[in-house]
Design a protein around this motif. Structure first.
Motif, PDB file in Angstrom:
ATOM      1  N   MET A   1      -7.218  -7.640   4.157  1.00  0.00           N
ATOM      2  CA  MET A   1      -6.910  -8.788   5.014  1.00  0.00           C
ATOM      3  C   MET A   1      -8.102  -9.727   5.185  1.00  0.00           C
ATOM      4  SD  MET A   1      -4.450  -7.023   7.912  1.00  0.00           S
ATOM      5  CE  MET A   1      -4.427  -8.498   8.943  1.00  0.00           C
ATOM      6  N   LEU A   2      -9.292  -9.272   4.783  1.00  0.00           N
ATOM      7  CA  LEU A   2     -10.470 -10.139   4.834  1.00  0.00           C
ATOM      8  C   LEU A   2     -10.443 -11.186   3.723  1.00  0.00           C
ATOM      9  CD1 LEU A   2     -13.261  -7.482   5.534  1.00  0.00           C
ATOM     10  CD2 LEU A   2     -12.254  -9.097   7.167  1.00  0.00           C
TER      11      LEU A   2
ATOM     12  N   VAL B   1      -0.972  -8.406   2.686  1.00  0.00           N
ATOM     13  CA  VAL B   1      -0.442  -7.041   2.651  1.00  0.00           C
ATOM     14  C   VAL B   1       0.981  -7.108   3.200  1.00  0.00           C
ATOM     15  CG1 VAL B   1      -0.683  -4.675   3.472  1.00  0.00           C
ATOM     16  CG2 VAL B   1      -2.727  -6.019   2.935  1.00  0.00           C
ATOM     17  N   VAL B   2       1.961  -6.938   2.320  1.00  0.00           N
ATOM     18  CA  VAL B   2       3.358  -7.155   2.714  1.00  0.00           C
ATOM     19  C   VAL B   2       4.043  -5.890   3.218  1.00  0.00           C
ATOM     20  CG1 VAL B   2       3.643  -9.119   1.178  1.00  0.00           C
ATOM     21  CG2 VAL B   2       4.162  -6.814   0.331  1.00  0.00           C
TER      22      VAL B   2
ATOM     23  N   LEU C   1       0.840  -1.194   0.000  1.00  0.00           N
ATOM     24  CA  LEU C   1       0.000   0.000   0.000  1.00  0.00           C
ATOM     25  C   LEU C   1       0.877   1.248   0.000  1.00  0.00           C
ATOM     26  CD1 LEU C   1      -2.602  -1.043   2.744  1.00  0.00           C
ATOM     27  CD2 LEU C   1      -2.714  -1.439   0.272  1.00  0.00           C
ATOM     28  N   ALA C   2       0.634   2.147  -0.943  1.00  0.00           N
ATOM     29  CA  ALA C   2       1.344   3.427  -0.991  1.00  0.00           C
ATOM     30  C   ALA C   2       0.298   4.529  -0.903  1.00  0.00           C
ATOM     31  CB  ALA C   2       2.155   3.543  -2.282  1.00  0.00           C
ATOM     32  N   GLU C   3       0.106   5.045   0.296  1.00  0.00           N
ATOM     33  CA  GLU C   3      -0.966   6.012   0.579  1.00  0.00           C
ATOM     34  C   GLU C   3      -0.545   6.857   1.778  1.00  0.00           C
ATOM     35  OE1 GLU C   3      -3.812   8.355   1.234  1.00  0.00           O
ATOM     36  OE2 GLU C   3      -4.226   7.017  -0.466  1.00  0.00           O
ATOM     37  N   ASP C   4      -0.638   8.182   1.656  1.00  0.00           N
ATOM     38  CA  ASP C   4      -0.129   9.038   2.730  1.00  0.00           C
ATOM     39  C   ASP C   4      -1.149   9.344   3.820  1.00  0.00           C
ATOM     40  OD1 ASP C   4      -1.503  10.592   0.806  1.00  0.00           O
ATOM     41  OD2 ASP C   4      -0.514  12.421   1.480  1.00  0.00           O
TER      42      ASP C   4
END
Length: 217
Positions: free
Chosen positions: A25-26, A32-33, A9-12
């Motif tokens: 994750m569901l 999600v690494v 995930l790349a999100e600020d």
């Protein structure tokens, strides 16, 4: 056992990143690494995290999503990138696809749409959110989109990175450290920015960066 899809995930925005992680994750088929909050960290983390797919915000500090997509695709062409953004204009869609994004989905998409986008992109199919005008998509895919070059498009990837950091208030030495270059090189990029954009002070550069979506308002 089927191998899980490795996603970074790349999100600020922390709250959005937390929500995305919880949602993904569901799904038993997804792992999600890693998570990063800026484009530069995304680029630097690819080698160690080895994701199959990156969910990439386009507006982040230090290095914007478009620049990060270009560099990741240049260094790691096997990694799939799904742009996840609030921007729905043709300029952003075209820029993301030209940079190498494998898909484009909006942040107001439903869970079902996001998962469909992830499945399509990870399978090697281009995914474009249905919220994008069919006319825009048709023109783009047929190469007939109006080719209007904005002033920001005359800048190189590195010049865009420097401009973004200048607008965020960083000094030359700090920018040099972030980008692993010399302060003299940063000064040269700054001079090129002012020449290409016909802007001659930091205030004008900052205003330009904000108006062109390189930094948040």
């Amino acid at each position: 056992m089927t191998q899980k899809l490795r996603i970074m995930l790349a999100e600020d925005h922390t709250i959005l990143r937390d929500g995305l992680r919880a949602l993904l994750m569901l799904d038993a088929g997804i792992e999600v690494v890693g998570e990063v909050d800026n484009g530069l960290s995304a680029l630097r983390s690819i080698g160690s995290l080895r994701p199959d797919l990156v969910l990439m915000d386009l507006s982040m500090p230090k290095m914007d999503g478009l620049a990060a997509i270009r560099e990741i695709k240049r260094r790691h062409p096997e990694v799939k990138i799904l742009a996840l953004t609030v921007h729905k204009t043709e300029e952003y869609i075209r820029a993301a696809l030209n940079a190498g994004a494998d898909g484009y989905v909006l942040k107001d998409a439903s869970k079902a749409e996001l998962m469909a986008a992830i499945r399509a992109t990870s399978a090697g199919r281009l995914y474009l959110t249905p919220a994008v005008s069919e006319t825009i998509v048709h023109r783009y895919l047929n190469g007939s989109a109006v080719q209007v070059q904005s002033r920001s498009e005359v800048l190189s990837v590195r010049e865009r990175e420097v401009l973004k950091l200048i607008a965020e208030g960083y000094r030359n030495k700090e920018i040099a450290t972030f980008l692993c270059v010399s302060a003299k090189t940063v000064e040269k990029h700054r001079a090129n920015l002012m020449r290409k954009l016909d802007l001659h002070n930091v205030s004008a550069l900052t205003t330009f960066a904000i108006e062109n979506g390189l930094v948040a308002r």
